[in-house]
Write a protein that holds these residues in place. Structure first.
Motif, mmCIF file in Angstrom:
data_model
loop_
_atom_site.group_PDB
_atom_site.id
_atom_site.type_symbol
_atom_site.label_atom_id
_atom_site.label_comp_id
_atom_site.label_asym_id
_atom_site.label_seq_id
_atom_site.Cartn_x
_atom_site.Cartn_y
_atom_site.Cartn_z
ATOM 1 N N HIS A 1 -21.157 -3.222 38.476
ATOM 2 C CA HIS A 1 -21.014 -1.902 38.019
ATOM 3 C C HIS A 1 -21.124 -0.843 38.933
ATOM 4 C CE1 HIS A 1 -21.013 2.044 35.578
ATOM 5 N NE2 HIS A 1 -20.160 1.310 34.743
ATOM 6 N N LYS A 2 -20.642 0.323 39.155
ATOM 7 C CA LYS A 2 -20.717 1.201 40.308
ATOM 8 C C LYS A 2 -22.297 1.875 40.114
ATOM 9 C CE LYS A 2 -16.222 2.990 41.575
ATOM 10 N NZ LYS A 2 -15.535 4.250 41.863
ATOM 11 N N VAL A 3 -22.599 2.430 39.015
ATOM 12 C CA VAL A 3 -23.913 2.709 38.659
ATOM 13 C C VAL A 3 -25.118 1.613 39.100
ATOM 14 C CG1 VAL A 3 -25.557 3.702 37.076
ATOM 15 C CG2 VAL A 3 -23.203 4.179 37.049
ATOM 16 N N LEU B 1 -27.908 2.286 42.265
ATOM 17 C CA LEU B 1 -29.023 2.081 42.109
ATOM 18 C C LEU B 1 -29.870 0.956 43.075
ATOM 19 C CD1 LEU B 1 -29.625 2.555 38.306
ATOM 20 C CD2 LEU B 1 -30.003 4.392 40.257
ATOM 21 N N TYR C 1 -26.493 9.223 45.705
ATOM 22 C CA TYR C 1 -26.182 8.661 44.555
ATOM 23 C C TYR C 1 -24.602 8.899 44.260
ATOM 24 C CZ TYR C 1 -25.714 7.917 39.388
ATOM 25 O OH TYR C 1 -25.208 7.121 38.498
ATOM 26 N N ILE D 1 -21.375 6.617 44.062
ATOM 27 C CA ILE D 1 -20.725 6.407 42.948
ATOM 28 C C ILE D 1 -19.229 6.664 43.185
ATOM 29 C CG2 ILE D 1 -20.212 7.243 40.755
ATOM 30 C CD1 ILE D 1 -22.669 5.625 40.644
#
Length: 340
Positions: free
Chosen positions: A59-61, A65, A158, A162
């Motif tokens: 997942h991108k998030v 992170l 960030y 994303i």
């Protein structure tokens, strides 16, 4: 064919974009260092983001992170570690204030006796106080700016990670060139940013290590502290490491260590400076075949415009400038106009 009204609309829109863009850049220029830092880290870690999201289906998030945590370990942790070590060395240094005061007074007395000039007169002391005050204000201002820059850099990085595909596609479509030249510009930007972001710190670390060996050999006190300062001095064009080793050689000379002073000067002139040239040449051939003049004058330009991140983006600006000239020559002067 455009009508007068359409021409008016188009140029009015361009004018509004330029005016608003100029106002935004002017008012938010204090945050440009954070933007440049985020872009540099994005270029260095873009391939990892593609690998995690498009090949491993993370997942991108989560991927963003993970990469930001890696950036903190690779960039922020070493910087904090160096600062902590330096502060420990400075605290551990024992300064004999009475002896230092006596030495300065004796030196001033010798100057008065021989030349009739006093270093400790009221005018010089007032000037010294002013310099110290401005120095403290500058350090405090830089510390505050560093905190703001770090926060902005993390925040922007960030969102760059994303939405990396959307941002790249949007900027790519806005470039006022045909397809071939767009690809050339994109490759040059990524190549130069990666080259300078990797090559300049690597060169600084290698030179700091070489300088540390010399400082140990010739009895320089707090050799590690001055080796770290030498690392940072490599960023400064033209003078570079001379900002550190020249005063150290003078200090050894004044202290009566003639042999050590001469040895340090010869070591720095023969080995330290030439190591800089050899390593820079090898890195340029390995990472990017960039002319040394573009690097030197690019850093001078970049530091005056962008501050610290100018060491990366100054050479990039010069490289893009000459690339645009080459594109203009090929497209419009050589008769090889290629339409995209």
């Amino acid at each position: 064919m455009e009508t007068i009204k359409e021409t008016y609309w188009k140029y009015s829109l361009i004018l509004l974009i330029l005016l608003l863009g100029g106002l935004i850049v002017f008012r938010l220029w204090a945050f440009v260092s954070g933007l440049l830092g985020a872009f540099t880290l994005f270029v260095l870690m873009r391939r990892q983001m593609i690998y995690l999201t498009e090949r491993k289906r993370v997942h991108k998030v989560v991927a963003a992170l993970l990469i930001m945590f890696e950036a903190a370990l690779c960039v922020l942790l070493p910087v904090c570690l160096v600062i902590w070590i330096l502060l420990g060395r400075v605290k551990a240094m024992h300064v004999d204030i009475p002896a230092l005061t006596t030495m300065v007074q004796d030196f001033d007395a010798a100057l008065r006796e021989k030349w009739g000039y006093s270093v400790l007169n009221m005018e010089n002391m007032a000037a010294l106080t002013g310099y110290l005050t401005r120095g403290v204000q500058f350090v405090l201002g830089q510390a505050g700016e560093l905190v703001v820059t770090t926060v902005v850099m993390i925040f922007l990085l960030y969102f760059m990670l994303i939405e990396y595909r959307e941002i790249e596609r949007y900027v790519y479509d806005l470039l006022p060139f045909n397809e071939q030249n767009r690809q050339r510009i994109s490759r040059e930007i990524y190549r130069m940013v990666r080259t300078n972001a990797i090559g300049i710190p690597l060169l600084a670390v290698i030179q700091g290590g070489v300088a540390y060996v010399g400082y140990l050999l010739f009895g320089v006190p707090s050799a590690f502290l001055f080796a770290v300062l030498t690392c940072f001095a490599t960023i400064i064009p033209l003078v570079g490491t001379g900002l550190v080793w020249v005063p150290l050689a003078v200090y050894l000379l004044v202290a009566g260590s003639w042999g050590e002073a001469l040895g340090l000067a010869l070591y720095s002139l023969v080995i330290l400076i030439h190591i800089d040239n050899v390593i820079r040449f090898l890195l340029q051939k390995r990472l990017a075949d960039t002319h040394p003049l573009i690097t030197v004058f690019g850093v001078i330009l970049g530091l005056s415009v962008f501050g610290f991140w100018g060491v990366v983006f100054g050479p990039l600006l010069l490289s893009l400038f000459f690339l645009l000239i080459s594109m203009f020559k090929r497209e419009y002067l050589d008769g090889n106009n290629v339409r995209g």
